[in-house]
Every structure is written in C-alpha cells, then in structure tokens.
Write an enzyme that holds these catalytic residues in place. Structure first.
Site, PDB file in Angstrom:
ATOM      1  CD  GLU A 274      -2.541   0.604   2.763  1.00  0.00           C
ATOM      2  OE1 GLU A 274      -3.213   0.087   2.968  1.00  0.00           O
ATOM      3  OE2 GLU A 274      -3.007   2.192   3.511  1.00  0.00           O
TER       4      GLU A 274
ATOM      5  CE  LYS B 250      -6.280  -1.908   5.664  1.00  0.00           C
ATOM      6  NZ  LYS B 250      -5.466  -0.946   5.154  1.00  0.00           N
TER       7      LYS B 250
ATOM      8  CG  ASP C 149       1.752 -16.131  13.039  1.00  0.00           C
ATOM      9  OD1 ASP C 149       0.638 -15.174  12.567  1.00  0.00           O
ATOM     10  OD2 ASP C 149       1.480 -17.153  13.080  1.00  0.00           O
TER      11      ASP C 149
ATOM     12  CG  HIS D 170      -4.063   7.517  -0.934  1.00  0.00           C
ATOM     13  ND1 HIS D 170      -4.916   7.326  -0.074  1.00  0.00           N
ATOM     14  CD2 HIS D 170      -2.917   6.991   0.335  1.00  0.00           C
ATOM     15  CE1 HIS D 170      -4.766   6.310   1.214  1.00  0.00           C
ATOM     16  NE2 HIS D 170      -2.934   6.068   1.289  1.00  0.00           N
TER      17      HIS D 170
HETATM   18  C1  MEV Z   1      -5.459   3.098   5.083  1.00  0.00           C
HETATM   19  O1  MEV Z   1      -5.069   1.971   4.906  1.00  0.00           O
HETATM   20  C2  MEV Z   1      -5.959   3.478   6.542  1.00  0.00           C
HETATM   21  C3  MEV Z   1      -6.875   4.254   7.476  1.00  0.00           C
HETATM   22  O2  MEV Z   1      -7.612   4.293   6.456  1.00  0.00           O
HETATM   23  C4  MEV Z   1      -6.616   4.559   8.961  1.00  0.00           C
HETATM   24  C5  MEV Z   1      -7.309   5.576   9.277  1.00  0.00           C
HETATM   25  O3  MEV Z   1      -8.873   5.502   9.097  1.00  0.00           O
HETATM   26  O4  MEV Z   1      -7.095   5.944  10.568  1.00  0.00           O
HETATM   27  C6  MEV Z   1      -6.162   6.234   6.512  1.00  0.00           C
END
Ligand code: MEV
Length: 429
Positions: A81, A264, A280, A378
């Site tokens: 990513e 995430k 792992d 991005h």
């Molecule tokens: C994208 O891979 C991760 C984000 O969505 C994390 C977040 O929203 O805090 C940018």
C-alpha cells in the site's frame, strides 16, 4: 558512537543506493544484502509450506527516523500500500524532534489453553488442578529445555469455569508460559505434555490444547508527547493539527465502525514490519483486535489527548507476540536480514518497535484525515505510478507527477500530455 536513523535525502536515492546505505548502517554482510532483493530460494520455500508453485513478492522498504527509548532504528516494512512507509517515516521524524517514542513491553508470557470436558464437578476439578500447580509448572517447563535454559518456562496456571457451553459444563486451564525470544508454538508442546496429567488430576477429558492469540499477558506499549508547534504544516497551525487528531481519535473511542478503520491504520504499520521480519502477523492481528474488544465494546487501540501547554500526547497498548528466534526468522533469509536491520536484541525490544510503529502510523493517518484528507498524500504517490505507466523515467517522473497533482488531474491521458510537453521542452533546450 550512536548511529542516527535520520537519513536526509534517503527517499531520493535509487533502490541500490538505499540498500547500500542501509546495509552499511546495519552492518549487513553480502548474503544479507542479497537477501533484501528476494532472499527466499524456491527449494527453501518448498520446505516451508505445502504445494509450493512459486514465490510471492512484495516491496520491502525501510522507514528511517525512529528514535525509541533513546535508541535509533531503521524499520523494515513489507507492504503493497502506498503512503504507509512515507507516513511512518514522517511521523517518526516529528516525534524524534520531540524526544522520540517511549516504549515498554511485558515479559513474553503467552497463555495456553486446555479445554477439559466431561466433568461432574467443575469447582472440585479446578481446586484439584490448583493443588497440583507446582507439578504442572515443573512438567510444562521441562518440555522445552532450550526455553528453560534461556530463563523462560511455565510461570503460573489459572482455572476458568464455564457452567454452560454448547458442549456442556467446561473447565479451561490456562498455562502462563514465558517463551523468551522463541516463537510461541513452544506453548503448544507444553500443553500437549500437560494434557494427560490434567486428565488424571481432574478425571475429565482434555480436548483442545492450543495457545491463545489474545496474548494479554504479553503486551507492548508506546507513547509520545509532541509540542503542538512541531505539528504545523502548510496552512495548518500546530494547534489545529493537535486538536484535529484528538477529535479524530474521539470517534474511534466511542464508535466501533470507526475503531475498526482506525485500528486497521495502526496495523498497516505493525503488519508491514511483522511481515518483513518473518513474524506471524495473523497472530498479531488476532491479538490486536481481540484486545481492542476486551471491554465488550470494540474500541481504539490508541489514545490521543492534550497535555501540558497543549502538547499532543499519544499512547498505544496491544498484545505483541513477536519472536526473534525460530519460525520464519530462521527459514527466510530476507526476514533474517530485516531483523538485522531493525537490530532488536530481544523479542521484547522488537515488540516495542512494533508498538511505536503502530502509534506513528496511526498519528500519520489521523493527521491527514483531520487536515487535508487522506487522498492528497495518496494522490502524490498515485501520480508517480501514473507518470511511470505513461513512460516517464528518471527526473521526468517527479516533474510529470508534480504537474498533475498541482492541477488535481491525475490521469493517464494527462500524464502522456505532460510528458510530451516536457520532452518537447527539453528538445528545444
Ligand atoms: C488506510 O489503509 C488506513 C486509514 O483508513 C486509517 C484510518 O482511517 O485511520 C487511513
């Protein structure tokens, strides 16, 4: 002399020059250096898992700037990513200017579970097991003399009773086992050795014998305190950024829909380091999310508040089953090289680095979301990829992508036009 992980201009070097710089920094030998370019041979891979048909590759990057407990780290990250590595490096740079991350980790104590069924009196069985505590601990420690020689082994037992379950009344024995720097699978060996003795003591039937990924006795944490003025950028004041991050965190604190995305983002960083270093990462993922839900309400793994004089204060805490001996850290030459780059001397130190990277990654995401939005960063990376796909090379890549970003028109047709304009221009000169 201590080495600084602040490597100005690192991002602008060629891949070869970056690899050489990192190899020199980390004292990699030729074999390690080569392993950075895809160290896993097919025949080795064929012995790692079943039905191998090839190798799967990912970009391996290094995030500089990390200062954790006063020590400098270059952090290897394997991830597909865009923006993740750039964000981690940039946030680590801000935090280093504020004195760096503070990180902690508990002893590497894993929990192993033995499920016991067919008991007529759960309380009596539980008391019997606790009465045989010393015998059980001694037996469990003896199952892995290597771990024992490193000072690890069984630490304690706990008994949990479930009066009702789909399989009837159930007792669960927890074995708390210090695995030191070794992979957590050694716990499973100890559990299998204990199971017959547990049956003998309780008169029940030992069913599952497996470690728990909710490794809440094996926690890693990190924190940072950043004076607000260090957070200012473009038209955003430090005050706006700090307050924006705290407000963004607030949503993850109360709302599971946001917490899942927030966490995430944390795991973007942690998984990338874990993958590079042969950990792992599924175990780390499972532990993180189960820990995030430990109150019964899934919430944020980090916290962001304002401290003295408005400084931004961030913390993170999560289970961290990291090892530096055994498993893929032994079998995969690239993972071995990555571990040398990060330079953690113990599994606990690696756990601290992982926690600090998670916090940096989270800060990067919240900072972007609370200010310019996530797409701008991005867009710059995406623009580079579009420029390359349109045929740009060398310095053209930067020029084409900057032009598209400034126009907010990042498209293949525009990349081709800009590239043609640049080439016409350079022909005229
Ligand atoms: C994208 O891979 C991760 C984000 O969505 C994390 C977040 O929203 O805090 C940018």
């Amino acid at each position: 002399m201590t080495k600084s992980s602040r490597l100005p201009g690192f991002y602008a070097l060629s891949v070869e020059a970056r690899a050489a710089r990192v190899a020199e920094w980390a004292g990699l030998d030729d074999a390690d250096r080569q392993a950075l370019g895809g160290g896993l041979a097919q025949d080795r891979a064929d012995k790692m898992i079943e039905n191998v048909v090839g190798l799967h590759e990912l970009p391996l990057a290094v995030a500089p700037n990390f200062l954790i407990n006063g020590r400098d780290y270059l952090v290897p990250m394997a991830i597909e990513e865009p923006s993740v590595v750039a964000a981690a490096s940039y946030m680590a740079r801000i935090v280093r200017d504020a004195g760096g991350f503070r990180a902690t980790s508990t002893e590497p104590v894993m929990i192993g579970q033995i499920q016991v069924l067919g008991l007529s009196d759960l309380h009596e069985a539980g008391a019997a097991l606790l009465g045989e505590r010393e015998r059980l601990l001694e037996l469990a420690t003896r199952t892995d003399p290597v771990v024992a020689s490193l000072g690890g082994g069984a630490r304690d037992i706990e008994v949990r009773l479930f009066d009702e379950s789909p399989a009837g009344p159930m007792l669960v024995l927890h074995l708390l086992y210090d695995v030191r720097d070794i992979g957590a699978n050694t716990v499973n060996t100890a559990l299998e050795a204990l199971a017959p003795v547990v049956e003998e003591i309780t008169g029940g039937r030992a069913h599952l014998r497996i470690l728990s990924n909710l490794a809440d006795r094996r926690l890693a944490g990190a924190s940072c305190t950043i004076p607000a003025d260090l957070l200012a950028f473009d038209d955003f004041s430090g005050e706006q950024v700090a307050q924006g991050i705290v407000e963004a965190y607030a949503l993850a604190a109360v709302d599971s829909y946001r917490a899942a995305t927030h966490n995430k983002g944390i795991m973007n960083g942690i998984d990338a380091v874990a993958l590079a270093c042969g950990q792992d990462w599924r175990a780390i993922e499972a532990g993180a999310h189960a820990y995030a839900a430990r109150s019964g309400h899934y919430t944020s793994l980090s916290t962001w508040t304002r401290g003295a004089r408005g400084a931004l204060y961030g913390t993170i805490e999560l289970p961290m089953a990291a090892g530096i001996v055994g498993g893929a850290t032994r079998a995969h030459p690239g993972a071995r090289a990555a571990l040398k780059i990060v330079g953690a001397r113990t599994a606990q130190e690696l756990a601290q680095v992982l926690a600090a990277v998670g916090l940096a990654q989270n800060m990067g995401a919240l900072r972007a979301l609370a200010t310019e939005g996530i797409q701008r960063g991005h867009m710059a990376l995406h623009a580079r990829q579009v420029a390359i796909a349109a045929g740009a090379s060398g310095e053209e890549v930067q020029a084409v992508s900057e032009q598209m970003v400034s126009e907010r028109r990042v498209r293949p047709d525009r990349a081709a036009e800009v590239l043609a304009e640049i080439r016409r221009g350079s022909r005229v000169e």
